[in-house]
Design an enzyme around this catalytic site. Structure first.
Site, mmCIF file in Angstrom:
data_model
loop_
_atom_site.group_PDB
_atom_site.id
_atom_site.type_symbol
_atom_site.label_atom_id
_atom_site.label_comp_id
_atom_site.label_asym_id
_atom_site.label_seq_id
_atom_site.Cartn_x
_atom_site.Cartn_y
_atom_site.Cartn_z
ATOM 1 N N ASP A 1 0.582 -1.055 0.152
ATOM 2 C CA ASP A 1 0.179 0.002 -0.181
ATOM 3 C C ASP A 1 0.909 1.171 -0.126
ATOM 4 O OD1 ASP A 1 -2.380 1.498 0.521
ATOM 5 O OD2 ASP A 1 -1.614 1.971 2.556
ATOM 6 N N ASP B 1 0.043 5.096 0.605
ATOM 7 C CA ASP B 1 0.135 6.412 1.500
ATOM 8 C C ASP B 1 0.013 5.636 3.025
ATOM 9 O OD1 ASP B 1 -0.164 9.280 1.670
ATOM 10 O OD2 ASP B 1 -1.900 9.005 3.058
ATOM 11 N N ASP C 1 -1.331 -0.234 5.833
ATOM 12 C CA ASP C 1 -1.626 0.454 7.262
ATOM 13 C C ASP C 1 -3.051 0.700 7.504
ATOM 14 O OD1 ASP C 1 -2.397 2.384 5.012
ATOM 15 O OD2 ASP C 1 -2.140 4.012 6.561
HETATM 16 N N1 PLP Z 1 -7.847 8.008 -2.090
HETATM 17 C C1 PLP Z 1 -7.510 9.207 -2.405
HETATM 18 C C2 PLP Z 1 -7.968 10.260 -3.062
HETATM 19 C C3 PLP Z 1 -5.934 9.560 -1.470
HETATM 20 O O1 PLP Z 1 -5.485 10.669 -1.557
HETATM 21 C C4 PLP Z 1 -5.554 8.444 -0.829
HETATM 22 C C5 PLP Z 1 -4.403 8.842 0.048
HETATM 23 O O2 PLP Z 1 -3.533 9.767 -0.210
HETATM 24 C C6 PLP Z 1 -6.292 7.334 -0.587
HETATM 25 C C7 PLP Z 1 -7.115 7.158 -1.455
HETATM 26 C C8 PLP Z 1 -5.688 6.056 0.091
HETATM 27 O O3 PLP Z 1 -4.502 5.451 -0.532
HETATM 28 P P1 PLP Z 1 -3.860 4.234 -0.362
HETATM 29 O O4 PLP Z 1 -4.569 2.963 -0.719
HETATM 30 O O5 PLP Z 1 -2.501 4.177 -1.103
HETATM 31 O O6 PLP Z 1 -3.572 4.308 1.345
HETATM 32 CA CA CA Z 2 -2.712 3.569 3.079
#
Ligand code: PLP
Ligand code: CA
Length: 310
Positions: free
Chosen positions: A27, A29, A249
């Site tokens: 993953d 973020d 996370d």
């Molecule tokens: N959707 C959007 C628009 C985001 O900006 C983010 C994280 O910045 C996410 C979903 C979640 O992303 P991830 O699956 O990488 O945690």
């Molecule tokens: Ca994440």
């Protein structure tokens, strides 16, 4: 039993777990970075995993970037080089889904970012947004007379900073016109995007819910925890779930998808989840909550460094 799970991945166990895996799904973020800042030591850890011959893939629910944009971000933040084909964003996966689900020549009405439009473009799915055309009158009842494109056979909902009542009207009209022959697809259901200091902004799940509520039907969701995103990785690389680790996370997306798909799951505490939340699920005997419990956790993926030698 649930009580055996979510062990801290200490050096010894980390060597064994990493040794028996050939692929890691990350993953983004909350695991590799937070916003624009890399998690300390994360790039070094991935560098060593790559040097050890592991296949690294990136699975993100964020539909506001293209695969190419992710490879650039990975490079900018010092991560090992990745090709676009290693990146499985919900924008790309949605485009891929629509390419196989839509009849040839059929178009999607899209609520989403320019990146979502670009991924549809890249796989050859015709798409339209609300476009620059003036609304045919001042009230919502007037908007319901706006022209409909005869080619539209799907409504796709992603992260859309410019979501509006007018777009919601148009989405509903396509869904009513097409009935079950008009697909309803959402990129993901994340309800909130956390910012620094406990602040948050509404996630794509809110927008998907709005369209589902209007249409009174359920969207097909492409992103985590749905296994479609994992299936995309399998069809690209033919990976073996038993030799794959999902690192995330978030319990209700990353960890749930990993557990559902038979992967080893590793929670990192650099993102949205605390160990107390895991404990709550672990102590419950509700099977749905048990499936949110990861096999292992680390404070940060930088903690994998000692297990990866020098
Ligand atoms: N959707 C959007 C628009 C985001 O900006 C983010 C994280 O910045 C996410 C979903 C979640 O992303 P991830 O699956 O990488 O945690
Ligand atoms: Ca994440």
């Amino acid at each position: 039993s649930g009580s055996r799970r979510c062990r801290r991945l200490e050096v010894e166990a980390a060597r064994a777990v990493l040794g028996s895996a050939d692929t890691l799904l990350f993953d983004c973020d909350g695991v590799l970075w937070r916003g624009e800042a890399a998690v300390g030591g994360a790039a070094a850890a991935l560098g060593r995993l790559a040097a050890a011959g592991k296949r690294l893939c990136y699975v993100t629910n964020n539909s506001s970037r293209t695969r190419a944009a992710y490879t650039e971000k990975l490079q900018r933040l010092g991560f090992p080089p990745a090709e676009p084909r290693h990146v499985f964003g919900s924008a790309y996966c949605a485009a891929r889904y629509l390419r196989q689900a839509l009849p040839l020549g059929a178009a999607a009405y899209v609520l989403g970012s320019p990146a979502l439009a670009a991924e549809l473009e890249a796989v050859g799915v015709p798409h339209l947004g609300p476009g620059p055309a003036a609304l045919p009158g001042p009230t919502p009842a007037d908007w319901a007379r706006a022209p409909l494109d005869p080619a539209v056979r799907a409504v796709l909902v992603g992260f859309d900073e410019h979501f509006s009542y007018a777009k919601l009207c148009q989405a509903l009209r396509y869904l009513l016109r097409g009935g079950p022959d008009c697909l309803l697809v959402g990129t993901n259901r994340d309800h909130r995007l956390p910012l620094e200091g406990g602040a948050a902004i509404p996630g794509t799940g809110c927008l998907v819910k709005a369209v589902e509520t209007a249409a009174q039907r359920e969207a097909f969701i492409v992103g985590k925890p749905n296994r479609y995103m994992f299936d995309c990785v399998v069809s690209e690389f033919g990976i073996d779930p038993a030799r794959t680790i999902m690192v995330g996370d978030r319990l209700d997306t990353d960890i749930l998808m990993g557990n559902t798909c038979g992967l080893t799951t590793l929670l990192t505490l650099t993102g949205v989840t605390t160990l107390d939340e895991v404990k709550g699920h672990q102590e419950s005997d509700c099977p749905a909550r048990q499936s949110l419990v990861p096999d292992f956790y680390v404070d940060s993926i930088a903690d994998l460094l000692p297990a990866l030698g020098d």
